[in-house]
Scaffold this motif. Structure first.
Motif, PDB file in Angstrom:
ATOM      1  N   MET A  81      56.953  -8.489  -7.776  1.00 27.54           N
ATOM      2  CA  MET A  81      57.372  -8.022  -6.464  1.00 27.54           C
ATOM      3  C   MET A  81      58.898  -7.920  -6.427  1.00 27.54           C
ATOM      4  O   MET A  81      59.608  -8.838  -6.813  1.00 27.54           O
TER       5      MET A  81
ATOM      6  N   HIS B 231      62.651  -8.044  -5.182  1.00 27.14           N
ATOM      7  CA  HIS B 231      63.348  -8.913  -4.250  1.00 27.14           C
ATOM      8  C   HIS B 231      63.927  -8.081  -3.113  1.00 27.14           C
ATOM      9  O   HIS B 231      64.320  -6.937  -3.276  1.00 27.14           O
TER      10      HIS B 231
ATOM     11  N   ARG C  88      56.727 -20.739   5.791  1.00 25.35           N
ATOM     12  CA  ARG C  88      56.101 -19.976   4.703  1.00 25.35           C
ATOM     13  C   ARG C  88      56.657 -18.554   4.656  1.00 25.35           C
ATOM     14  O   ARG C  88      56.784 -17.878   5.672  1.00 25.35           O
TER      15      ARG C  88
ATOM     16  N   ARG D 292      57.231 -15.099   1.516  1.00 24.37           N
ATOM     17  CA  ARG D 292      57.003 -14.630   0.147  1.00 24.37           C
ATOM     18  C   ARG D 292      58.101 -15.101  -0.797  1.00 24.37           C
ATOM     19  O   ARG D 292      57.872 -15.287  -1.991  1.00 24.37           O
ATOM     20  N   SER D 293      59.309 -15.266  -0.249  1.00 18.49           N
ATOM     21  CA  SER D 293      60.442 -15.682  -1.070  1.00 18.49           C
ATOM     22  C   SER D 293      61.551 -16.130  -0.124  1.00 18.49           C
ATOM     23  O   SER D 293      61.456 -15.978   1.092  1.00 18.49           O
TER      24      SER D 293
ATOM     25  N   TYR E 232      62.782 -13.172   1.966  1.00 16.86           N
ATOM     26  CA  TYR E 232      61.972 -12.856   3.141  1.00 16.86           C
ATOM     27  C   TYR E 232      62.239 -13.863   4.253  1.00 16.86           C
ATOM     28  O   TYR E 232      62.310 -13.495   5.435  1.00 16.86           O
TER      29      TYR E 232
END
Length: 322
Positions: free
Chosen positions: A1, A3, A290, A292-293, A296
Motif C-alpha cells: 500500500m 504511503h 486504529r 492503516r498507518s 493515515y
C-alpha cells in the motif's frame, strides 16, 4: 500500500507522528522545500477525452469546464477540478512563513506532503509557551495546510502541542475554531491571512486561561465515564451508562490513558481533572487510534474524523469547567 506521505522534514525531536527527515535548526526555506518534498509545482492541463467511433481510434474532445492538476516533476495526476479552482503551490505554503521566521520569532518545525501531493502543510512554533500547574508545558504553533483536490480549503490554524506527550489541539473557544480558511474559489492572499491571524494568535492567553481552569476542575469517575461516552459514543452526558458499551475498544483505551497509562497522566495538572480527560482523548487520537498507518492517523488527527473527536472533547471539557 502506498504511503500517504510523499516526503516530509522536521527539526528538533522526532515529531508526534514519528515521520520525516531531520534537519539542523534555522535552515533556509529553500532547504526545507527540498527536504520536505515540496520542490515541485502544481501544473494544469485541459480535460480531454476520446470518443470511440466505428473503425477508427476515436476523436479527441475537450471538456472546457474542468482541468487536470498534475505534478511538474513526476507528471502524476493529482485531481480534476473546475476552471475556477485557485491553486496554492507547495512553495507558497513555505513562503507563508518567511517573514514570520525572519522577523517574528517563529521557527519551522515540520513540513511535508500527504497523499502524493494532494495535501501540503507546514507547522511552525510561534514562541508562545505556558506551564500549567508548574511543569506541564504547552507550546503554541501555527499550522498552514492546503489541498489541490478540493478536500481542504487553504487553512491557517493556531494549534497547541503539550510537550510531555506531543498531543496536538486546535485553539478553539466557545465552540468556534480560530482557523482562517480560504476557499479555492478565491485567491490565497497570505498577508491578508496573517492580518486575520494576528487576532487569533493574540487569544493565546485566553485559551490557556481556560486550559488552566480545566486542570483545576476535579472530576468524579461517573463524570469521566459520561465525558468519554459523550465524546466517543455520541450519548448525552446525562444519559445512564449502558451495560454494553458502543465503541468499546476506544472507551477502554481512553479510560486507561486517563487512569495512568497516558503520557503525563500522573502529573498534578492531569490526574483526576478535566485537563486529564481532554489529554486522554487527544493522545488516543494522535497516537493510539486504529489507522492503516501513522500517515493515515496524522491525516485524520489534523484534517479528518480525529480532528472532529478532539474538538468534541475540548467542547465537553470546557462545559465541565464552566
Amino acid at each position: 500500500m502506498a504511503h500517504l506521505i510523499e516526503q516530509m522534514a522536521y527539526v528538533g525531536a522526532t515529531p508526534w507522528h514519528g515521520l520525516g527527515n531531520q534537519l539542523s535548526p534555522n535552515q533556509p526555506l529553500e532547504v526545507w522545500q527540498q527536504e520536505a518534498g515540496m520542490n515541485w509545482q502544481i501544473q494544469e492541463s485541459p480535460v480531454r477525452f476520446m470518443a470511440d467511433t466505428v473503425g477508427h481510434l476515436g476523436t479527441i474532445h475537450s471538456f472546457p469546464e474542468q482541468k487536470v492538476l498534475y505534478r511538474s516533476d513526476s507528471k502524476e495526476a493529482l485531481s480534476v477540478v473546475s476552471q475556477r479552482y485557485q491553486v496554492v503551490q507547495p512553495c507558497e505554503v513555505l513562503e507563508f512563513y518567511r517573514d514570520l521566521t525572519e522577523r517574528s520569532g517563529y521557527e519551522l518545525e515540520t513540513a511535508g506532503v500527504l497523499k502524493g501531493g494532494r495535501k501540503l502543510w507546514a507547522l511552525a512554533r510561534t514562541g508562545q509557551s505556558t506551564a500549567i500547574k508548574g511543569n506541564d508545558v504547552v507550546n503554541g504553533y501555527l499550522l498552514l495546510a492546503t489541498s489541490c483536490d478540493g478536500t481542504l480549503a487553504t487553512t491557517a490554524t493556531p494549534t497547541t502541542v503539550r510537550v510531555v506527550c506531543n498531543n496536538t489541539l486546535t485553539i478553539s473557544l466557545s465552540g468556534a475554531t480560530r482557523a482562517i480558511k480560504v476557499p479555492h474559489s478565491t485567491h490565497f492572499d497570505s498577508q491578508a491571512v496573517k492580518k486575520q491571524l494576528g487576532i487569533a494568535v493574540s487569544q493565546w492567553d485566553e485559551f490557556m486561561y481556560r486550559m488552566r481552569a480545566l486542570a483545576e476542575r476535579k472530576v468524579q469517575w461517573t463524570e469521566a465515564m459520561s465525558f468519554f461516552m459523550e465524546v466517543l459514543c455520541d450519548t448525552s452526558a446525562h444519559d445512564p451508562i449502558p451495560n454494553v458499551l458502543p465503541n468499546k475498544r476506544a472507551m477502554e483505551k481512553v479510560q486507561s490513558l486517563y487512569e495512568g497509562k497516558g503520557r503525563g497522566s500522573e502529573m498534578e495538572s492531569a490526574r483526576g481533572t478535566a485537563w486529564g480527560l481532554l489529554n486522554a482523548v487527544t493522545e488516543y487520537v494522535d497516537h493510539e487510534r486504529r489507522a492503516r498507518s501513522s500517515e493515515y492517523r496524522m491525516d485524520s488527527a489534523w484534517f479528518g474524523q480525529g480532528a472532529v473527536i478532539k474538538q468534541k472533547a475540548l467542547d465537553a471539557a470546557l462545559q465541565l469547567a464552566a
